[in-house]
Design a protein around this motif. Sequence first.
Motif, PDB file in Angstrom:
ATOM      1  N   PHE A 176       0.740  -1.302   0.073  1.00 52.27           N
ATOM      2  CA  PHE A 176      -0.108  -0.057  -0.021  1.00 52.27           C
ATOM      3  C   PHE A 176       0.764   1.273  -0.005  1.00 52.27           C
ATOM      4  O   PHE A 176       0.361   2.396   0.284  1.00 52.27           O
ATOM      5  CB  PHE A 176      -1.011   0.189   1.184  1.00 52.27           C
ATOM      6  N   ASP A 177       2.135   1.297  -0.280  1.00 50.81           N
ATOM      7  CA  ASP A 177       2.889   2.418  -0.325  1.00 50.81           C
ATOM      8  C   ASP A 177       2.527   3.582  -1.440  1.00 50.81           C
ATOM      9  O   ASP A 177       2.281   4.658  -1.230  1.00 50.81           O
ATOM     10  CB  ASP A 177       4.287   2.058  -0.965  1.00 50.81           C
ATOM     11  N   LEU A 178       1.990   2.770  -2.405  1.00 50.35           N
ATOM     12  CA  LEU A 178       1.282   3.873  -3.611  1.00 50.35           C
ATOM     13  C   LEU A 178       0.087   4.432  -3.115  1.00 50.35           C
ATOM     14  O   LEU A 178      -0.447   5.403  -3.689  1.00 50.35           O
ATOM     15  CB  LEU A 178       0.923   3.300  -5.011  1.00 50.35           C
ATOM     16  N   ALA A 179      -0.655   3.740  -2.184  1.00 52.03           N
ATOM     17  CA  ALA A 179      -2.020   4.314  -1.670  1.00 52.03           C
ATOM     18  C   ALA A 179      -1.856   5.834  -1.405  1.00 52.03           C
ATOM     19  O   ALA A 179      -2.907   6.662  -1.322  1.00 52.03           O
ATOM     20  CB  ALA A 179      -2.675   3.479  -0.752  1.00 52.03           C
ATOM     21  N   PHE A 180      -0.820   6.104  -0.807  1.00 53.53           N
ATOM     22  CA  PHE A 180      -0.726   7.580  -0.244  1.00 53.53           C
ATOM     23  C   PHE A 180      -0.666   8.622  -1.244  1.00 53.53           C
ATOM     24  O   PHE A 180      -1.391   9.719  -1.346  1.00 53.53           O
ATOM     25  CB  PHE A 180       0.634   7.673   0.459  1.00 53.53           C
ATOM     26  N   ILE A 181      -0.341   8.237  -2.612  1.00 58.67           N
ATOM     27  CA  ILE A 181      -0.716   9.087  -3.770  1.00 58.67           C
ATOM     28  C   ILE A 181      -1.750   8.750  -4.374  1.00 58.67           C
ATOM     29  O   ILE A 181      -2.576   9.634  -5.067  1.00 58.67           O
ATOM     30  CB  ILE A 181       0.498   9.227  -4.416  1.00 58.67           C
ATOM     31  N   GLY A 182      -2.003   7.409  -4.587  1.00 60.66           N
ATOM     32  CA  GLY A 182      -3.137   6.767  -5.566  1.00 60.66           C
ATOM     33  C   GLY A 182      -4.336   7.062  -5.123  1.00 60.66           C
ATOM     34  O   GLY A 182      -5.173   7.546  -5.854  1.00 60.66           O
ATOM     35  N   ILE A 183      -4.855   7.139  -3.929  1.00 62.31           N
ATOM     36  CA  ILE A 183      -6.007   7.388  -3.181  1.00 62.31           C
ATOM     37  C   ILE A 183      -6.450   9.042  -3.258  1.00 62.31           C
ATOM     38  O   ILE A 183      -7.468   9.244  -4.147  1.00 62.31           O
ATOM     39  CB  ILE A 183      -6.197   7.145  -1.774  1.00 62.31           C
ATOM     40  N   GLY A 328      -2.606 -11.062   3.587  1.00 65.93           N
ATOM     41  CA  GLY A 328      -1.233 -12.006   3.683  1.00 65.93           C
ATOM     42  C   GLY A 328      -0.044 -11.238   3.276  1.00 65.93           C
ATOM     43  O   GLY A 328       0.911 -11.220   3.838  1.00 65.93           O
ATOM     44  N   ALA A 329      -0.120 -10.637   1.845  1.00 64.99           N
ATOM     45  CA  ALA A 329       1.302  -9.862   1.625  1.00 64.99           C
ATOM     46  C   ALA A 329       1.158  -8.590   2.075  1.00 64.99           C
ATOM     47  O   ALA A 329       2.495  -8.163   2.228  1.00 64.99           O
ATOM     48  CB  ALA A 329       0.848  -9.731  -0.184  1.00 64.99           C
ATOM     49  N   THR A 330       0.212  -8.054   2.795  1.00 65.09           N
ATOM     50  CA  THR A 330       0.700  -6.907   3.394  1.00 65.09           C
ATOM     51  C   THR A 330       0.990  -7.198   4.850  1.00 65.09           C
ATOM     52  O   THR A 330       2.182  -6.341   5.165  1.00 65.09           O
ATOM     53  CB  THR A 330      -1.060  -6.324   3.684  1.00 65.09           C
ATOM     54  N   ILE A 331       0.490  -8.145   5.478  1.00 65.09           N
ATOM     55  CA  ILE A 331       1.075  -8.396   6.771  1.00 65.09           C
ATOM     56  C   ILE A 331       2.589  -9.241   6.879  1.00 65.09           C
ATOM     57  O   ILE A 331       3.237  -9.070   7.669  1.00 65.09           O
ATOM     58  CB  ILE A 331       0.189  -9.088   7.877  1.00 65.09           C
ATOM     59  N   LYS A 345      10.303 -15.399   2.502  1.00 62.29           N
ATOM     60  CA  LYS A 345      10.014 -13.936   2.199  1.00 62.29           C
ATOM     61  C   LYS A 345       8.323 -14.013   1.970  1.00 62.29           C
ATOM     62  O   LYS A 345       8.089 -14.291   0.697  1.00 62.29           O
ATOM     63  CB  LYS A 345      10.695 -13.444   1.182  1.00 62.29           C
ATOM     64  N   MET A 346       7.454 -13.480   2.887  1.00 59.41           N
ATOM     65  CA  MET A 346       6.082 -13.723   2.549  1.00 59.41           C
ATOM     66  C   MET A 346       5.533 -12.292   1.985  1.00 59.41           C
ATOM     67  O   MET A 346       4.911 -11.465   2.766  1.00 59.41           O
ATOM     68  CB  MET A 346       5.413 -13.874   4.106  1.00 59.41           C
ATOM     69  N   ASP A 347       5.958 -12.230   0.543  1.00 63.04           N
ATOM     70  CA  ASP A 347       5.720 -10.941   0.053  1.00 63.04           C
ATOM     71  C   ASP A 347       4.785 -11.435  -0.930  1.00 63.04           C
ATOM     72  O   ASP A 347       4.052 -12.316  -0.909  1.00 63.04           O
ATOM     73  CB  ASP A 347       6.665 -10.389  -0.795  1.00 63.04           C
ATOM     74  N   MET A 348       4.251 -10.393  -1.853  1.00 62.91           N
ATOM     75  CA  MET A 348       3.105 -10.734  -2.972  1.00 62.91           C
ATOM     76  C   MET A 348       3.539 -11.871  -3.902  1.00 62.91           C
ATOM     77  O   MET A 348       2.833 -12.518  -4.157  1.00 62.91           O
ATOM     78  CB  MET A 348       3.015  -9.340  -3.662  1.00 62.91           C
TER      79      MET A 348
END
Length: 522
Positions: A176-183, A328-331, A345-348
């Motif tokens: 959700f890094d992009l959410a700060f500008i995307g939203i 899951g990818a977020t946490i 590495k529990m990423d996307m």
Amino acid sequence: MTFEIIFVLIGLAAMLTALIMDKMRPGIVLLSLVVAFMAVGIITPQQMVAGFSNRGMITVALLFLVSEGIRQSGALGTVVKKLLPDKGTTVTKAQLRILPIVSAFSAFLNNTPVVVIFAPILKNWSKKVGLSCTKFLIPLSYATILGGLCTLIGTSTNLVVHGMMIDKGFDGLKMFDLAFIGIPITVAGLAFIILTSKKLLPAERPDSIEEEEAERTEETGQHVVEVVLASRFPGLKRKLKTFDFKRRYGAEIKEIRQGGQVFTENLGEVRLQQGDTLVLLADDAFTKTWGDSSVFLMMTNGKEIPTRPMPEWKKWTALALLIIMIVGATIGELPLFQEKFPRVKMDMFFFASVTAVVMAWLKLFPPKKYTKYISWDILITIACAFAISAAMEESGLAAMIAEFIKDVSGSLGAWGALALLYLVTLVITELITNNAAAALAFPLALETAAKFGVDPMPFFIAICIAASAGFATPIGYQTNLIVQGAGNYKFTDFIKIGLPMDFIVMVIAVGLIPLIWPFTAA
């Protein structure tokens, strides 16, 4: 200038020309360029193939399967039908109910299946309630583009930039890094669409073919069907007269909509392209046979197109798996989980892999046909993008252009360079393709940040937004191309509403990005 810089410049110019002329698919154009760079020694064979093993590229492939599982489950169609009022509504009220939901779905799914699912439903519904479908189809495409700006997996471009960042030793983007500008961009963009689309978009243009064939339909049991040609359609790049469509599919072509033009005469001379809309005269057997085929990207005939029967439990299982993947990818990116599971590495990439395999086991998409749901051309384009980026760096071209950007920016400094880089990326996106735009812009971002001695993160974010937010042309984004034929839009229809959208998004992005990700010293 050195030989390497001149060769890369000529190669990039040839690539851009070939992409604009659309003589070959983007994947083979970029692959040809990469092979040429390897042949003269600008990049090594290892650098040429490095992109094919990049986690970002493979994640895109896995997400194609996840999106297909959601599409075939029918869950999205069920949701949107419940949102649509049966009667007594207006364009503005309907857009207020539909577009935010579309953006929300698009933040977590590939944009193309979202449009493919929603467009026929909206087109059929608009006829029933007496509203013009042209007021909804371009807004539908724009809403998916806006939603894709909000998350790491919202669009393949974000994952390409993410993969390139990791390749260069950076941490990459979190979910959700992009959410700060995307939203903020999405809210402003949707507000503009809802407030202006009623005036800026055309009224529905009369369908002369449907009127002409109405009488014949009653007599023969045939009816008008519209299909959008997918990348797997076997007649692409061929003139219709050399491709016996009627013998292959049992339907007669009455009209071809291509690039804003409508052809009703001399159809045999028209060279078929991906994204073309064909208006056909066909019977029920055609829709039953080809309604869920990968040959046609979308099909509509004024009523429900039959799809593969899916038990109710699979609809909700598909949605549950999507939610588990996102959560899951977020946490999984949190330090606590990284400490507890240091070997995994529990990423996307991890959760997309698990989700795609589980969906195959549960047959949410036919596991024997899984390869046909992956857009290989996009994957080859992405993989080659890494090699092109390496060639720009190895040759010194990226550093030379970055120096030019710094000089042009003048007193505006890094902020001015950010705006210029955004604008260049946007223009390339509108003319060719988003992933190629990201490939060209990434090394420029890295070198420009180095010239100013600042953190490159603001420049990386700007690339993500600019390479995905192409609104002014139908070729800027595949979903625009899909709705162009379905809504019988002209090229100018996109310019009227798309240029202001481009301007609004650019102002917000360039204004906010340095405030959220400051130009701190590297």
